[in-house]
Design a protein around this motif. Structure first.
Motif, PDB file in Angstrom:
ATOM      1  N   SER A  76      27.346  49.904  37.903  1.00  0.00           N
ATOM      2  CA  SER A  76      28.074  49.416  39.301  1.00  0.00           C
ATOM      3  C   SER A  76      27.874  47.901  39.489  1.00  0.00           C
ATOM      4  N   VAL A  77      28.760  47.631  40.271  1.00  0.00           N
ATOM      5  CA  VAL A  77      28.671  46.014  40.726  1.00  0.00           C
ATOM      6  C   VAL A  77      28.346  45.904  42.221  1.00  0.00           C
ATOM      7  N   LYS A  78      27.233  45.211  42.575  1.00  0.00           N
ATOM      8  CA  LYS A  78      26.817  45.107  43.724  1.00  0.00           C
ATOM      9  C   LYS A  78      27.242  43.718  44.467  1.00  0.00           C
ATOM     10  N   PHE A  79      27.180  43.347  45.600  1.00  0.00           N
ATOM     11  CA  PHE A  79      27.858  42.373  46.439  1.00  0.00           C
ATOM     12  C   PHE A  79      27.268  40.997  45.727  1.00  0.00           C
ATOM     13  N   GLU A  80      25.901  40.958  45.338  1.00  0.00           N
ATOM     14  CA  GLU A  80      25.088  39.978  44.660  1.00  0.00           C
ATOM     15  C   GLU A  80      25.802  39.467  43.350  1.00  0.00           C
ATOM     16  N   ASP A  81      26.182  40.517  42.435  1.00  0.00           N
ATOM     17  CA  ASP A  81      27.042  40.467  41.311  1.00  0.00           C
ATOM     18  C   ASP A  81      28.407  40.103  41.630  1.00  0.00           C
ATOM     19  N   PHE A  82      28.868  40.368  42.477  1.00  0.00           N
ATOM     20  CA  PHE A  82      30.250  39.958  42.647  1.00  0.00           C
ATOM     21  C   PHE A  82      30.267  38.339  43.008  1.00  0.00           C
ATOM     22  N   VAL A  83      29.488  38.185  44.074  1.00  0.00           N
ATOM     23  CA  VAL A  83      29.397  36.837  44.568  1.00  0.00           C
ATOM     24  C   VAL A  83      28.844  35.561  43.456  1.00  0.00           C
ATOM     25  N   ALA A  84      27.966  36.127  42.508  1.00  0.00           N
ATOM     26  CA  ALA A  84      27.390  35.347  41.637  1.00  0.00           C
ATOM     27  C   ALA A  84      28.381  34.903  40.589  1.00  0.00           C
ATOM     28  N   ALA A  85      29.307  35.727  40.106  1.00  0.00           N
ATOM     29  CA  ALA A  85      30.446  35.536  39.193  1.00  0.00           C
ATOM     30  C   ALA A  85      31.447  34.643  40.074  1.00  0.00           C
ATOM     31  N   LEU A  86      31.799  34.906  41.228  1.00  0.00           N
ATOM     32  CA  LEU A  86      32.861  34.464  41.870  1.00  0.00           C
ATOM     33  C   LEU A  86      32.544  32.700  42.149  1.00  0.00           C
ATOM     34  N   SER A  87      31.189  32.541  42.403  1.00  0.00           N
ATOM     35  CA  SER A  87      30.505  31.388  42.511  1.00  0.00           C
ATOM     36  C   SER A  87      31.047  30.415  41.273  1.00  0.00           C
ATOM     37  N   VAL A  88      30.558  30.958  40.002  1.00  0.00           N
ATOM     38  CA  VAL A  88      30.746  30.350  38.867  1.00  0.00           C
ATOM     39  C   VAL A  88      32.203  30.133  38.690  1.00  0.00           C
ATOM     40  N   LEU A  89      32.962  31.085  38.851  1.00  0.00           N
ATOM     41  CA  LEU A  89      34.603  30.968  38.388  1.00  0.00           C
ATOM     42  C   LEU A  89      35.299  29.964  39.444  1.00  0.00           C
ATOM     43  N   LEU A  90      34.991  29.870  40.553  1.00  0.00           N
ATOM     44  CA  LEU A  90      35.455  28.954  41.561  1.00  0.00           C
ATOM     45  C   LEU A  90      35.075  27.716  41.843  1.00  0.00           C
ATOM     46  N   ARG A  91      33.471  27.564  41.635  1.00  0.00           N
ATOM     47  CA  ARG A  91      32.886  26.525  41.934  1.00  0.00           C
ATOM     48  C   ARG A  91      31.844  26.058  40.926  1.00  0.00           C
ATOM     49  N   GLY A  92      31.870  26.705  39.932  1.00  0.00           N
ATOM     50  CA  GLY A  92      30.820  26.290  38.809  1.00  0.00           C
ATOM     51  C   GLY A  92      31.379  24.998  38.087  1.00  0.00           C
ATOM     52  N   THR A  93      30.427  24.262  37.237  1.00  0.00           N
ATOM     53  CA  THR A  93      30.716  23.236  36.353  1.00  0.00           C
ATOM     54  C   THR A  93      31.531  23.772  35.080  1.00  0.00           C
ATOM     55  N   ILE A  94      32.119  22.960  34.304  1.00  0.00           N
ATOM     56  CA  ILE A  94      32.826  23.397  33.122  1.00  0.00           C
ATOM     57  C   ILE A  94      31.976  24.296  32.364  1.00  0.00           C
ATOM     58  N   HIS A  95      30.664  23.573  32.056  1.00  0.00           N
ATOM     59  CA  HIS A  95      29.792  24.464  31.323  1.00  0.00           C
ATOM     60  C   HIS A  95      29.477  25.803  31.855  1.00  0.00           C
ATOM     61  N   GLU A  96      29.285  25.927  32.994  1.00  0.00           N
ATOM     62  CA  GLU A  96      28.596  27.252  33.529  1.00  0.00           C
ATOM     63  C   GLU A  96      30.212  28.179  33.303  1.00  0.00           C
ATOM     64  N   LYS A  97      31.307  27.425  33.470  1.00  0.00           N
ATOM     65  CA  LYS A  97      32.443  28.518  33.401  1.00  0.00           C
ATOM     66  C   LYS A  97      32.698  29.065  31.919  1.00  0.00           C
ATOM     67  N   LEU A  98      32.320  28.055  31.143  1.00  0.00           N
ATOM     68  CA  LEU A  98      32.582  28.352  29.649  1.00  0.00           C
ATOM     69  C   LEU A  98      31.382  29.573  29.089  1.00  0.00           C
TER      70      LEU A  98
END
Length: 231
Positions: free
Chosen positions: A120-142
């Motif tokens: 199951s995906v909790k809100f913390e999981d969802f927002v952590a991934a979204l944070s990387v995909l939308l505002r993470g560094t290139i290295h974090e996204k990779l």
């Protein structure tokens, strides 16, 4: 209508007063209903998951408190229990790709969001991934993209795993893309990318090889940015 109401009124006045036994039963039923309601509320309180404090999430992500509040309202609207399982995730995700089959890609994406592999995906999981995909560094996204492609989570990407992800993306985009995608396009895509990424030719791509290859090759980066739009 007046005749009907008059008949009902007459029937009510002719009813006998309930006996003591009937009053006891009625009181028991009323009390039992209240108890059931309390138990239901307690059960809901147990089932509904509440996320960590917004202050803590704010320190762990690239979102501020007001943005997290908006995201949480949207998450709760789709997932009132506070968590989302894979079937629900697939249903929500497929709405964005009505012309294709998003089920397999949603499956892989769900596993990437479910960092603890809990099912199951909790809100913390969802927002952590979204944070990387939308505002993470290139290295974090990779790193996040590597984790998505590493289906069996063994720390490497083999050609079959890359093929599964790429094919799932093509299936999701559907047949109505322009220009029209050939049937062997996923295989060709994987052959070119895997050959470039597997630098020591050992049959797998490591995290370091993945990041290095992506940063060296503009074509790979553009493709990843294109695929990022469907993440």
């Amino acid at each position: 209508m007046g005749a009907v109401m008059g008949t009902l009124s007459s029937l009510q006045t002719k009813q006998r007063r309930p006996s003591k036994g009937q009053l006891y039963v009625m009181d028991y039923i009323t009390h039992q209903n209240k108890s059931d309601k309390i138990e239901d509320e307690l059960e809901m309180a147990t089932v509904c998951y509440r996320p960590e404090g917004l202050e803590q999430l704010e320190s762990q992500t690239n979102f501020n408190k007001s943005e997290l509040q908006v995201l949480y309202r949207g998450f709760k609207n789709e997932c009132p229990s506070g968590v989302v399982n894979e079937d629900t995730f697939k249903q929500i995700y497929s709405q964005f790709f009505p012309h294709g089959d998003a089920s397999m890609y949603a499956h892989y994406l769900f596993n990437a969001f479910d960092a603890a592999q809990s099912g199951s995906v909790k809100f913390e999981d969802f927002v952590a991934a979204l944070s990387v995909l939308l505002r993470g560094t290139i290295h974090e996204k990779l790193r996040w993209a590597f984790n998505l492609y590493d289906i069996n989570k063994d720390g490497n990407i083999n050609k079959e795993e890359m093929m599964n992800i790429v094919k799932a993306i093509y299936d999701m985009m559907g047949k109505y893309t322009y220009p029209v995608v050939k049937e062997d396009a996923p295989k060709q895509h994987v052959e070119v990318f895997f050959q470039k990424m597997d630098k020591n030719k050992d049959g797998v791509v490591t995290l370091d090889e993945f990041i290095e290859s992506c940063q060296e090759d503009d074509n790979i980066m553009r493709s990843l940015q294109l695929f990022e739009n469907v993440m």
